[in-house]
Design a protein around this motif. Structure first.
Motif, PDB file in Angstrom:
ATOM      1  N   ALA A  45     -31.580  -5.220  13.196  1.00  0.00           N
ATOM      2  CA  ALA A  45     -31.276  -5.214  11.720  1.00  0.00           C
ATOM      3  C   ALA A  45     -31.860  -3.852  11.116  1.00  0.00           C
ATOM      4  CB  ALA A  45     -31.690  -6.095  11.197  1.00  0.00           C
ATOM      5  N   TYR A  46     -33.214  -3.289  11.241  1.00  0.00           N
ATOM      6  CA  TYR A  46     -33.695  -2.143  10.633  1.00  0.00           C
ATOM      7  C   TYR A  46     -33.198  -0.929  11.070  1.00  0.00           C
ATOM      8  CZ  TYR A  46     -37.054   0.774   8.189  1.00  0.00           C
ATOM      9  OH  TYR A  46     -37.615   1.565   7.367  1.00  0.00           O
ATOM     10  N   ARG A  47     -32.696  -0.993  12.421  1.00  0.00           N
ATOM     11  CA  ARG A  47     -32.279   0.385  12.973  1.00  0.00           C
ATOM     12  C   ARG A  47     -30.716   0.609  12.403  1.00  0.00           C
ATOM     13  NH1 ARG A  47     -34.857   2.342  17.572  1.00  0.00           N
ATOM     14  NH2 ARG A  47     -36.404   0.953  18.365  1.00  0.00           N
ATOM     15  N   GLU A  48     -30.136  -0.430  12.099  1.00  0.00           N
ATOM     16  CA  GLU A  48     -28.823  -0.577  11.633  1.00  0.00           C
ATOM     17  C   GLU A  48     -28.680   0.003  10.069  1.00  0.00           C
ATOM     18  OE1 GLU A  48     -24.616  -0.396  10.513  1.00  0.00           O
ATOM     19  OE2 GLU A  48     -25.816  -0.247  12.532  1.00  0.00           O
ATOM     20  N   TRP A  49     -29.690  -0.612   9.044  1.00  0.00           N
ATOM     21  CA  TRP A  49     -29.979  -0.052   8.007  1.00  0.00           C
ATOM     22  C   TRP A  49     -30.488   1.436   7.836  1.00  0.00           C
ATOM     23  CZ3 TRP A  49     -30.818   1.498   3.149  1.00  0.00           C
ATOM     24  CH2 TRP A  49     -32.105   1.960   2.826  1.00  0.00           C
ATOM     25  N   ARG A  50     -31.322   1.668   8.708  1.00  0.00           N
ATOM     26  CA  ARG A  50     -31.898   3.310   8.789  1.00  0.00           C
ATOM     27  C   ARG A  50     -30.539   4.255   9.106  1.00  0.00           C
ATOM     28  NH1 ARG A  50     -36.043   5.372  13.360  1.00  0.00           N
ATOM     29  NH2 ARG A  50     -34.342   4.418  14.700  1.00  0.00           N
ATOM     30  N   ARG A  51     -29.582   3.832  10.127  1.00  0.00           N
ATOM     31  CA  ARG A  51     -28.580   4.673  10.233  1.00  0.00           C
ATOM     32  C   ARG A  51     -27.798   4.728   9.095  1.00  0.00           C
ATOM     33  NH1 ARG A  51     -23.593   4.197  11.387  1.00  0.00           N
ATOM     34  NH2 ARG A  51     -23.595   1.880  10.972  1.00  0.00           N
ATOM     35  N   GLN A  52     -27.486   3.614   8.515  1.00  0.00           N
ATOM     36  CA  GLN A  52     -26.654   3.841   7.210  1.00  0.00           C
ATOM     37  C   GLN A  52     -27.126   4.602   6.406  1.00  0.00           C
ATOM     38  OE1 GLN A  52     -25.863  -0.114   5.884  1.00  0.00           O
ATOM     39  NE2 GLN A  52     -24.610  -0.940   7.979  1.00  0.00           N
ATOM     40  N   ARG A  53     -28.385   4.510   6.150  1.00  0.00           N
ATOM     41  CA  ARG A  53     -29.254   5.257   5.065  1.00  0.00           C
ATOM     42  C   ARG A  53     -29.213   6.828   5.433  1.00  0.00           C
ATOM     43  NH1 ARG A  53     -35.070   4.501   6.007  1.00  0.00           N
ATOM     44  NH2 ARG A  53     -34.725   6.301   7.430  1.00  0.00           N
ATOM     45  N   GLU A  54     -29.124   7.155   6.676  1.00  0.00           N
ATOM     46  CA  GLU A  54     -29.315   8.555   7.048  1.00  0.00           C
ATOM     47  C   GLU A  54     -28.027   9.041   7.196  1.00  0.00           C
ATOM     48  OE1 GLU A  54     -31.998  10.412   7.652  1.00  0.00           O
ATOM     49  OE2 GLU A  54     -33.142   8.599   7.075  1.00  0.00           O
ATOM     50  N   ASN A  55     -27.070   8.511   7.390  1.00  0.00           N
ATOM     51  CA  ASN A  55     -25.499   8.792   7.335  1.00  0.00           C
ATOM     52  C   ASN A  55     -25.337   9.056   5.998  1.00  0.00           C
ATOM     53  OD1 ASN A  55     -24.790   8.745  10.008  1.00  0.00           O
ATOM     54  ND2 ASN A  55     -24.163   6.611   9.842  1.00  0.00           N
ATOM     55  N   VAL A  56     -25.608   8.444   4.615  1.00  0.00           N
ATOM     56  CA  VAL A  56     -25.474   8.517   3.598  1.00  0.00           C
ATOM     57  C   VAL A  56     -26.292   9.922   3.032  1.00  0.00           C
ATOM     58  CG1 VAL A  56     -25.787   7.774   1.118  1.00  0.00           C
ATOM     59  CG2 VAL A  56     -24.829   6.384   2.940  1.00  0.00           C
ATOM     60  N   LEU A  57     -27.544   9.905   3.401  1.00  0.00           N
ATOM     61  CA  LEU A  57     -28.236  10.985   3.056  1.00  0.00           C
ATOM     62  C   LEU A  57     -27.566  12.567   3.330  1.00  0.00           C
ATOM     63  CD1 LEU A  57     -31.893   9.607   3.431  1.00  0.00           C
ATOM     64  CD2 LEU A  57     -30.662  10.321   1.361  1.00  0.00           C
ATOM     65  N   ASP A  58     -27.321  12.674   4.735  1.00  0.00           N
ATOM     66  CA  ASP A  58     -26.687  13.576   5.253  1.00  0.00           C
ATOM     67  C   ASP A  58     -25.369  14.154   4.526  1.00  0.00           C
ATOM     68  OD1 ASP A  58     -28.389  13.374   7.253  1.00  0.00           O
ATOM     69  OD2 ASP A  58     -27.126  12.585   9.013  1.00  0.00           O
ATOM     70  N   THR A  59     -24.711  13.259   4.080  1.00  0.00           N
ATOM     71  CA  THR A  59     -23.455  13.678   3.213  1.00  0.00           C
ATOM     72  C   THR A  59     -23.634  14.051   1.864  1.00  0.00           C
ATOM     73  OG1 THR A  59     -22.907  11.302   2.886  1.00  0.00           O
ATOM     74  CG2 THR A  59     -21.965  12.351   4.590  1.00  0.00           C
ATOM     75  N   VAL A  60     -24.875  13.265   1.241  1.00  0.00           N
ATOM     76  CA  VAL A  60     -25.117  13.474  -0.256  1.00  0.00           C
ATOM     77  C   VAL A  60     -25.893  14.624  -0.511  1.00  0.00           C
ATOM     78  CG1 VAL A  60     -24.469  10.999  -0.939  1.00  0.00           C
ATOM     79  CG2 VAL A  60     -27.006  11.849  -0.522  1.00  0.00           C
ATOM     80  N   SER A  61     -26.900  15.037   0.302  1.00  0.00           N
ATOM     81  CA  SER A  61     -27.767  15.905  -0.001  1.00  0.00           C
ATOM     82  C   SER A  61     -27.024  17.290  -0.042  1.00  0.00           C
ATOM     83  CB  SER A  61     -28.874  15.919   1.142  1.00  0.00           C
ATOM     84  OG  SER A  61     -28.640  15.986   2.353  1.00  0.00           O
ATOM     85  N   ASP A  62     -26.002  17.421   0.722  1.00  0.00           N
ATOM     86  CA  ASP A  62     -25.474  18.820   0.758  1.00  0.00           C
ATOM     87  C   ASP A  62     -24.618  19.254  -0.127  1.00  0.00           C
ATOM     88  OD1 ASP A  62     -25.473  21.157   2.554  1.00  0.00           O
ATOM     89  OD2 ASP A  62     -23.764  20.516   3.367  1.00  0.00           O
ATOM     90  N   ALA A  63     -24.175  18.277  -0.928  1.00  0.00           N
ATOM     91  CA  ALA A  63     -23.000  18.508  -2.183  1.00  0.00           C
ATOM     92  C   ALA A  63     -23.148  19.960  -3.014  1.00  0.00           C
ATOM     93  CB  ALA A  63     -23.150  17.291  -3.133  1.00  0.00           C
ATOM     94  N   PRO A  64     -24.675  20.239  -3.465  1.00  0.00           N
ATOM     95  CA  PRO A  64     -24.491  21.559  -4.229  1.00  0.00           C
ATOM     96  C   PRO A  64     -24.104  22.731  -3.219  1.00  0.00           C
ATOM     97  CG  PRO A  64     -26.372  20.194  -4.673  1.00  0.00           C
ATOM     98  CD  PRO A  64     -25.713  19.482  -3.413  1.00  0.00           C
ATOM     99  N   ARG A  65     -24.655  22.752  -2.136  1.00  0.00           N
ATOM    100  CA  ARG A  65     -24.313  23.889  -1.467  1.00  0.00           C
ATOM    101  C   ARG A  65     -22.680  23.801  -1.040  1.00  0.00           C
ATOM    102  NH1 ARG A  65     -22.827  25.004   3.609  1.00  0.00           N
ATOM    103  NH2 ARG A  65     -23.131  22.734   4.135  1.00  0.00           N
TER     104      ARG A  65
END
Length: 360
Positions: free
Chosen positions: A288-308
């Protein structure tokens, strides 16, 4: 970014997109933020562990050991109802005091009890990573760290260094405990968890998600404008190009980018200690925690690159005319009119000089 009467960064993005409409000749699209993942409730993340309590007779037989007090606390009604953080602290106390008690029991020729206590000690050492996980990543305090706010307000101006220091402190404690140093201060550990609960990872994720949605809307406007010919008008550049540059300079570079930079700085301060703790406890993280971490990291990978990505879209828009006509210098309509006037004046002056010479 947020001032008096300003509801937050949403206003800055709304203004930027609306100002882009005129030079791009494109209406700003509606932009909506995608839902961001939230960690499951603590109960769903908790790793079930057997209490492993010693029998009452064993408790009495531990007389003469400092460990007897710890076992008594663990077997009490309060001990049985203790939250994961207090369970961990009692287990650490057991791990710290048990070796001396085993030695004492052997000296007293109580080999059977010493052997049972040794087995309990080995079991608790194996369970320690799970105990640390239950008392940190699987708690309500860490879930509060990811709690999304009602509104961003002036975030991240109002952030504190306390959650970052607390996460670093918990990492240091976990590393020490896993290395066999079981000393702990109950009050200090509870204070660290309290500071983590006041952290802003949820606000950070919400802000990054807002930025991504808004800048994707701006990128769509830029792509539509380029598909329609961009700022090129034959061999001319549209006078709207200067307006576009001014809008980007004023509302994105000077208005939004400082806020984006503050988000990036907070991201690089807040996420590494969370990931470090997850790495230390990786062997026991439940599905359950690994799945939450996977979802979180997938979102962070996409949202943090928006300005560039937005900067790239702006550069492509500025360079599109040069790409279409690399051998022909492009000029604005105003500059071509000035050049035509200069050429006309030069030809008139030359004709006047020739005429004078002729008639002289």
């Amino acid at each position: 970014m947020a001032g008096c009467g300003n509801p937050g960064p949403e206003q800055a993005f709304d203004t930027y997109l609306s100002r882009l409409e005129r030079p791009l000749g494109t209406a700003a699209p509606p932009w909506e933020r995608e839902p961001v993942p939230r960690p499951p409730r603590a109960a769903k993340l908790h790793i079930p562990l057997a209490p492993g309590r010693l029998a009452a007779l064993d408790f009495l037989a531990l007389r003469g050991c400092e460990l007897q007090v710890t076992v008594g606390k663990r077997n009490s009604s309060l001990g049985r109802l203790a939250p994961p953080s207090q369970e961990l602290l009692l287990e650490l106390e057991f791990l710290r005091l048990a070796p001396a008690c085993i030695k004492y029991l052997k000296e007293e020729d109580q080999e059977t009890l010493a052997s049972a206590l040794s087995a309990a000690l080995d079991s608790k050492r194996r369970e320690l990573p799970s105990r640390i996980y239950n008392a940190t990543l699987a708690t309500d305090e860490f879930r509060s760290l990811w709690q999304a706010p009602q509104a961003l307000g002036d975030y991240p101006e109002s952030t504190s260094s306390a959650p970052l220091s607390a996460l670093d402190g918990i990492n240091a404690l976990a590393s020490r405990w896993l290395s066999g140093d079981y000393s702990a201060n109950n009050r200090d550990f509870e204070m660290l968890l309290s500071d983590v609960a006041r952290g802003d990872a949820g606000s950070l994720l919400a802000a990054l998600n807002l930025q991504k949605a808004a800048l994707e809307g701006a990128n769509a406007m830029l792509r539509e404008h380029r598909d329609g010919g961009g700022f090129c008008q034959g061999k001319l550049l549209s006078p709207d190009l200067d307006i576009f540059k001014n809008v980007v300079e004023k509302f994105f570079i000077r208005g939004i980018q400082p806020w984006s930079a503050a988000l990036s700085q907070r991201l690089h301060g807040l996420l590494p200690p969370v990931r470090q703790l997850e790495t230390q406890l990786s062997a026991v993280l439940p599905p359950a925690y690994r799945e939450w971490r996977r979802q979180r990291e997938n979102v962070l990978d996409t949202v943090s690159d928006a300005p560039r990505q937005h900067v790239q879209q702006v550069q492509q828009t500025l360079e599109s005319c040069r790409t279409q006509s690399p051998e022909t210098p492009l000029k604005t309509a105003a500059s071509q009119r000035r050049q035509a006037a200069n050429e006309w004046a030069a030809s008139t002056s030359a004709g006047t000089s020739a005429s004078g010479a002729c008639c002289g």
